[in-house]
Motif scaffolding. Structure first.
Motif, PDB file in Angstrom:
ATOM      1  N   GLN A  61       0.899  -1.286  -0.018  1.00 32.25           N
ATOM      2  CA  GLN A  61      -0.072   0.080   0.080  1.00 32.25           C
ATOM      3  C   GLN A  61       0.885   1.332   0.049  1.00 32.25           C
ATOM      4  N   LYS A  62       1.979   1.508   0.795  1.00 33.23           N
ATOM      5  CA  LYS A  62       2.993   2.445   0.750  1.00 33.23           C
ATOM      6  C   LYS A  62       3.478   2.483  -0.404  1.00 33.23           C
ATOM      7  N   TRP A  63       3.981   1.465  -1.084  1.00 30.37           N
ATOM      8  CA  TRP A  63       4.658   1.686  -2.397  1.00 30.37           C
ATOM      9  C   TRP A  63       3.759   2.309  -3.313  1.00 30.37           C
ATOM     10  N   LEU A  64       2.519   1.914  -3.527  1.00 30.95           N
ATOM     11  CA  LEU A  64       1.393   2.565  -4.319  1.00 30.95           C
ATOM     12  C   LEU A  64       1.258   3.707  -4.083  1.00 30.95           C
ATOM     13  N   ASP A  65       1.045   4.207  -2.578  1.00 29.55           N
ATOM     14  CA  ASP A  65       0.841   5.485  -2.345  1.00 29.55           C
ATOM     15  C   ASP A  65       1.887   6.523  -2.679  1.00 29.55           C
ATOM     16  N   ASP A  66       3.325   5.861  -2.869  1.00 29.95           N
ATOM     17  CA  ASP A  66       4.518   6.582  -2.891  1.00 29.95           C
ATOM     18  C   ASP A  66       4.650   6.742  -4.354  1.00 29.95           C
ATOM     19  N   GLY A  67       3.654   6.125  -5.462  1.00 30.73           N
ATOM     20  CA  GLY A  67       3.959   6.502  -6.863  1.00 30.73           C
ATOM     21  C   GLY A  67       5.050   5.443  -7.280  1.00 30.73           C
ATOM     22  N   MET A  68       5.033   4.303  -6.633  1.00 30.96           N
ATOM     23  CA  MET A  68       5.883   2.993  -6.930  1.00 30.96           C
ATOM     24  C   MET A  68       7.362   3.745  -7.394  1.00 30.96           C
ATOM     25  N   LYS A  69       7.881   4.498  -6.642  1.00 32.90           N
ATOM     26  CA  LYS A  69       9.267   5.305  -6.969  1.00 32.90           C
ATOM     27  C   LYS A  69      10.424   4.239  -6.967  1.00 32.90           C
ATOM     28  N   MET A  70      10.157   3.273  -5.887  1.00 33.22           N
ATOM     29  CA  MET A  70      11.181   2.154  -5.512  1.00 33.22           C
ATOM     30  C   MET A  70      11.184   1.051  -6.881  1.00 33.22           C
ATOM     31  N   PRO A  71      12.190   0.991  -7.570  1.00 31.65           N
ATOM     32  CA  PRO A  71      11.887  -0.067  -8.726  1.00 31.65           C
ATOM     33  C   PRO A  71      11.532  -1.520  -8.077  1.00 31.65           C
ATOM     34  N   ALA A  72      10.765  -2.141  -8.950  1.00 25.68           N
ATOM     35  CA  ALA A  72      10.092  -3.306  -8.479  1.00 25.68           C
ATOM     36  C   ALA A  72      11.108  -4.289  -8.028  1.00 25.68           C
ATOM     37  N   ARG A  73      12.169  -4.658  -8.595  1.00 23.06           N
ATOM     38  CA  ARG A  73      13.436  -5.212  -8.245  1.00 23.06           C
ATOM     39  C   ARG A  73      13.815  -4.951  -6.969  1.00 23.06           C
ATOM     40  N   SER A  74      14.233  -3.981  -6.382  1.00 30.22           N
ATOM     41  CA  SER A  74      14.650  -3.338  -5.399  1.00 30.22           C
ATOM     42  C   SER A  74      13.375  -3.610  -4.144  1.00 30.22           C
ATOM     43  N   PHE A  75      12.202  -3.288  -4.501  1.00 28.30           N
ATOM     44  CA  PHE A  75      11.132  -3.478  -3.411  1.00 28.30           C
ATOM     45  C   PHE A  75      10.958  -5.005  -3.295  1.00 28.30           C
ATOM     46  N   SER A  76      11.227  -5.795  -4.267  1.00 25.68           N
ATOM     47  CA  SER A  76      11.102  -7.383  -4.279  1.00 25.68           C
ATOM     48  C   SER A  76      12.139  -7.989  -3.074  1.00 25.68           C
ATOM     49  N   GLU A  77      13.429  -7.377  -3.178  1.00 30.09           N
ATOM     50  CA  GLU A  77      14.458  -7.895  -2.665  1.00 30.09           C
ATOM     51  C   GLU A  77      14.229  -7.305  -1.118  1.00 30.09           C
ATOM     52  N   LEU A  78      13.683  -6.454  -0.972  1.00 27.67           N
ATOM     53  CA  LEU A  78      13.516  -5.950   0.253  1.00 27.67           C
ATOM     54  C   LEU A  78      12.336  -6.740   1.127  1.00 27.67           C
ATOM     55  N   LEU A  79      11.135  -6.920   0.421  1.00 28.84           N
ATOM     56  CA  LEU A  79      10.325  -7.671   1.169  1.00 28.84           C
ATOM     57  C   LEU A  79      10.538  -9.425   1.184  1.00 28.84           C
TER      58      LEU A  79
END
Length: 190
Positions: A160-178
């Motif tokens: 939800q935060k990623w979407l609300d922030d406009g998905m600025k973090m690349p999907a790859r980086s976000f995936s690695e984090l989660l």
């Protein structure tokens, strides 16, 4: 040819009903949405709506089912024992799908969305990793239940935060984090 024309018309009708409904859902709770409002926004009559859906909740369920099946299709190419790198690749594909369908996902994963649906989506991804940890003995089945509840809630909030922030973090980086946060079992507490 006539069957194709009817099929295209039916697809178009479902699309405009869906779009009208999602617009309304972005403005108010589903319990406050009327069939008349959906039909007015789609420029179709109520009989047409009822030819396709039972009510607004049925329409939402069908939208959720479609999204769920799309995510399941993304996951079908990955195996449970493929390792963390493959898990990251899998999660990245899901986040790319979410990004491509941001408006819909923002609605379905928001506070207005169905919590059971959110859990169902996260369970698809999470199942791929937690059973491997149980089989290795990294966590017990009981611990896995708690880890699941904690992880699902955290992942939905992070998405939800990623979407609300406009998905600025690349999907790859976000995936690695989660994946890093959710797939590694916790160390024993003292």
């Amino acid at each position: 040819m006539a069957g194709e024309k009817i099929d295209r018309r039916g697809k178009y009708t479902k699309m405009v009903l869906r779009d009208s409904f999602l617009k309304l859902l972005s403005e108010k709770d589903i319990s406050k949405i009327t069939i008349k409002e959906i039909c007015d926004g789609a420029d179709v009559n109520r009989a047409t709506f009822y030819a396709h859906y039972g009510d607004q909740y049925d329409l939402l369920r069908k939208i959720e089912d479609e999204l769920f099946e799309n995510v399941r299709t993304y996951l079908s190419g990955y195996t449970k024992d493929a390792g963390e790198r493959s898990t990251i690749d899998m999660v990245e594909q899901i986040f790319e799908y979410i990004k491509d369908n941001a408006q819909l996902c923002r609605l379905l994963l928001s506070e207005r969305g169905d919590l059971d649906f959110q859990k169902k989506i996260m369970m698809l991804v999470y199942d791929k990793g937690i059973y491997e940890q149980i089989s290795r003995g990294a966590v017990t089945s009981e611990e896995a239940g708690y880890i699941y509840a904690y992880t699902v809630t955290g992942c939905v909030g992070a998405i939800q935060k990623w979407l609300d922030d406009g998905m600025k973090m690349p999907a790859r980086s976000f995936s690695e984090l989660l994946v890093k946060l959710s797939m590694r079992p916790p160390k024993a507490c003292p």
